[in-house]
Motif scaffolding. Structure first.
Motif, mmCIF file in Angstrom:
data_model
loop_
_atom_site.group_PDB
_atom_site.id
_atom_site.type_symbol
_atom_site.label_atom_id
_atom_site.label_comp_id
_atom_site.label_asym_id
_atom_site.label_seq_id
_atom_site.Cartn_x
_atom_site.Cartn_y
_atom_site.Cartn_z
ATOM 1 N N GLY A 267 0.825 -1.219 0.000
ATOM 2 C CA GLY A 267 0.000 0.000 0.000
ATOM 3 C C GLY A 267 0.852 1.260 0.000
ATOM 4 N N ILE A 268 2.007 1.190 0.672
ATOM 5 C CA ILE A 268 2.912 2.344 0.719
ATOM 6 C C ILE A 268 3.485 2.643 -0.672
ATOM 7 N N VAL A 269 3.754 1.590 -1.440
ATOM 8 C CA VAL A 269 4.293 1.784 -2.801
ATOM 9 C C VAL A 269 3.406 2.779 -3.564
ATOM 10 N N TRP A 270 2.097 2.598 -3.424
ATOM 11 C CA TRP A 270 1.140 3.485 -4.093
ATOM 12 C C TRP A 270 0.979 4.800 -3.333
ATOM 13 N N GLY A 271 0.820 4.680 -2.027
ATOM 14 C CA GLY A 271 0.520 5.866 -1.230
ATOM 15 C C GLY A 271 1.578 6.939 -1.360
ATOM 16 N N LEU A 343 11.160 0.913 -1.213
ATOM 17 C CA LEU A 343 12.421 1.656 -1.148
ATOM 18 C C LEU A 343 12.431 2.803 -2.157
ATOM 19 N N ASN A 344 12.118 2.500 -3.389
ATOM 20 C CA ASN A 344 12.195 3.534 -4.424
ATOM 21 C C ASN A 344 11.138 4.616 -4.241
ATOM 22 N N ASN A 345 9.890 4.204 -4.040
ATOM 23 C CA ASN A 345 8.825 5.205 -4.099
ATOM 24 C C ASN A 345 8.829 6.145 -2.904
ATOM 25 N N VAL A 346 9.177 5.654 -1.724
ATOM 26 C CA VAL A 346 9.255 6.585 -0.593
ATOM 27 C C VAL A 346 10.462 7.501 -0.762
ATOM 28 N N ARG A 347 11.578 6.923 -1.173
ATOM 29 C CA ARG A 347 12.782 7.733 -1.383
ATOM 30 C C ARG A 347 12.524 8.829 -2.425
ATOM 31 N N GLN A 348 11.893 8.472 -3.522
ATOM 32 C CA GLN A 348 11.655 9.461 -4.575
ATOM 33 C C GLN A 348 10.569 10.449 -4.184
ATOM 34 N N GLY A 386 9.703 -1.255 7.550
ATOM 35 C CA GLY A 386 11.009 -1.561 6.972
ATOM 36 C C GLY A 386 11.690 -0.291 6.516
ATOM 37 N N THR A 387 12.824 0.031 7.142
ATOM 38 C CA THR A 387 13.576 1.237 6.765
ATOM 39 C C THR A 387 14.197 1.058 5.372
ATOM 40 N N ASP A 388 14.726 2.154 4.837
ATOM 41 C CA ASP A 388 15.473 2.060 3.571
ATOM 42 C C ASP A 388 16.552 0.983 3.676
ATOM 43 N N GLU A 389 17.223 0.984 4.838
ATOM 44 C CA GLU A 389 18.345 0.056 5.001
ATOM 45 C C GLU A 389 17.872 -1.398 4.974
ATOM 46 N N VAL A 390 16.760 -1.676 5.667
ATOM 47 C CA VAL A 390 16.221 -3.042 5.674
ATOM 48 C C VAL A 390 15.854 -3.472 4.249
#
Ligand code: TGC
Length: 406
Positions: A267-271, A343-348, A386-390
């Motif tokens: 869900g986060i990938v989209w959100g 990882l990608n979508n939150v970072r971007q 899950g953090t970026d690192e995880v």
């Protein structure tokens, strides 16, 4: 796959537009990539978010107020546990669920978080690992928004390593007795039930704990500068007694809570792309109106370069979400692929929000625009589930076959 039924708030009517929205849609319209059912659910979620959440979100964030009175409306709209089947749940596709997450998070991450905690975590735990009696008792009430659930996995010593869990459950006659401390548990102080993960004889098991049970206490964590319209708590379980049938019979080991985390991460990938879109729209609207040196800032090359970078990353992130949604609907999506998206979508999204802030200048740090609220929220989203690192290490293991966690 069920499309939303016609209602007073017809899903086919377009909700009001945001500044910059038309210009963005003219370049890239993700809506047109979605199957018809997903588009309808997206419109429904967009309407709810813009009409019910947006009008008060700045005030709620300022006052650290979780507007619980909206929960029943989310249930009526079919948005709670919407990807689950039966028991009053809408039974929609993963793509439709994702599109709804995008629209909720376009207004505020706190409300996508609510839907995630309720549907992806608490309800999914019951639907996958609960007894028939538990499903019938809780899922219809939770789908309708009459009952709120939380998911108590993370502990104070660190969220990245649930295998180090110290919360214990022991048998006492017919009952279970649970003791331990959990932290960063969303909605725990307003929840009616908590899905509590605890160790029994060396194995992680799940329990449905009524929050009015003696020994259960949830204290909201104060001083948060992100997720201010949401609630995260420290939960203390002090010899909490749960009847024998309170255990989730099919949850054996960490694989169970991790499989729920997969749903929330999806869900986060989209959100995250919803928050990114909101920032891009705000920057675009401002770039065309705000003048310096005698002309609109959007006419300067450096501003256009920023807008182009934001658009490219938004498009890539949205396309990744659509791709992962199609794989999830086909039943082929793996946890590592979800990690790519999270990882990608939150970072971007964080990068896009930062560029939007710079285009807005000093006004970008005010509540006149949603950008700083999104930016702060996204820092929390970067850390939870899950953090970026995880996620980087999950991908490193998937690529090399070599685990680097310890
Ligand atoms: P390990 O402990 O060895 O594995 C245990 C078992 O779990 C399986 N597994 C998974 N199963 C399904 N989906 C996944 N994504 C899975 N990841 C692991 C694994 O195969 C094994 O199964 P079995 O049957 O062999 O026992 O764990 P690992 O070495 O695989 O994983 C290590 C690591 C670091 C990746 C994992 O511990 C991890 O993902 N850590 C991050 C945890 C996390 O996301 N925490 C956030 C918690 S939730 C939250 O932030 C708040 S909840 C929302 C709110 O309340 O607001």
């Amino acid at each position: 796959m069920t499309a939303p039924e016609a209602s007073a708030a017809s899903p086919t009517t377009q909700p009001a537009t945001q500044p910059g929205e038309a210009a963005l849609a003219a370049v890239f319209c993700i809506d047109e990539l979605l199957p018809a059912d997903a588009r309808q659910w997206q419109q429904r979620a967009r309407r709810f978010a813009r009409e019910q959440i947006a009008p008060t979100i700045d005030d709620d964030a300022e006052r650290q107020y979780f507007r619980r009175e909206l929960v029943a409306g989310l249930g009526e709209a079919g948005l709670l546990g919407m990807h689950l089947h039966g028991y009053g749940c809408a039974g929609v596709s993963a793509t439709a669920y994702g599109a709804a997450c995008l629209e909720l998070e376009a207004v505020d991450s706190g409300w996508r978080t609510f839907v995630s905690v309720q549907g992806s975590l608490a309800m999914t735990a019951i639907a996958r690992f609960g007894s028939e009696q538990q499903k019938q008792a809780y899922l219809p009430e939770m789908a309708a928004g009459r009952m709120i659930g939380c998911f108590a996995l993370t502990e104070p010593a660190g969220g990245s390593d649930p295998a180090a869990m110290t919360t214990q459950a022991r048998r006492d006659g017919d009952d279970w007795v649970i003791s331990g401390v959990k932290r960063w548990i969303g909605l725990a102080s307003v929840a009616d039930i908590a899905i509590v993960w605890a160790v029994v004889d060396g194995t992680v098991r799940g329990f449905v704990v009524p929050t009015d049970a003696a020994g259960y206490s949830a204290t909201p964590i104060d001083g948060k500068l992100a997720m201010r319209a949401s609630i995260q708590c420290e939960v203390v379980l002090d010899d909490v007694r749960v009847p024998g049938e309170g255990i989730l019979p099919l949850a054996q080991g960490l694989r169970a809570p991790f499989s729920c985390l997969n749903e929330a991460r999806y869900g986060i990938v989209w959100g995250a792309m919803g928050a990114a879109r909101s920032c891009l729209e705000a920057a675009l609207g401002r770039a065309r109106e705000r003048e310096v040196f005698g002309r609109a800032i959007g006419g300067f090359q450096l501003t256009q370069a920023k807008l182009a970078d934001m658009l490219v990353e938004y498009e890539k992130g949205a396309l990744l979400a659509v791709h992962l949604g199609a794989m999830k609907d086909a039943g082929t999506l793996t946890p590592a692929q979800v990690s790519v998206g999270k990882l990608n979508n939150v970072r971007q999204a964080i990068a896009i929000a930062g560029l939007a802030r710079s285009i807005l200048g000093g006004d970008g740090i005010t509540a006149e625009f949603p950008v700083m609220r999104h930016l702060a929220n996204l820092e929390a989203v970067r850390t939870y589930e899950g953090t970026d690192e995880v996620h980087a290490l999950i991908l490193g293991r998937a690529l090399t076959g070599l685990p680097a966690f310890t």
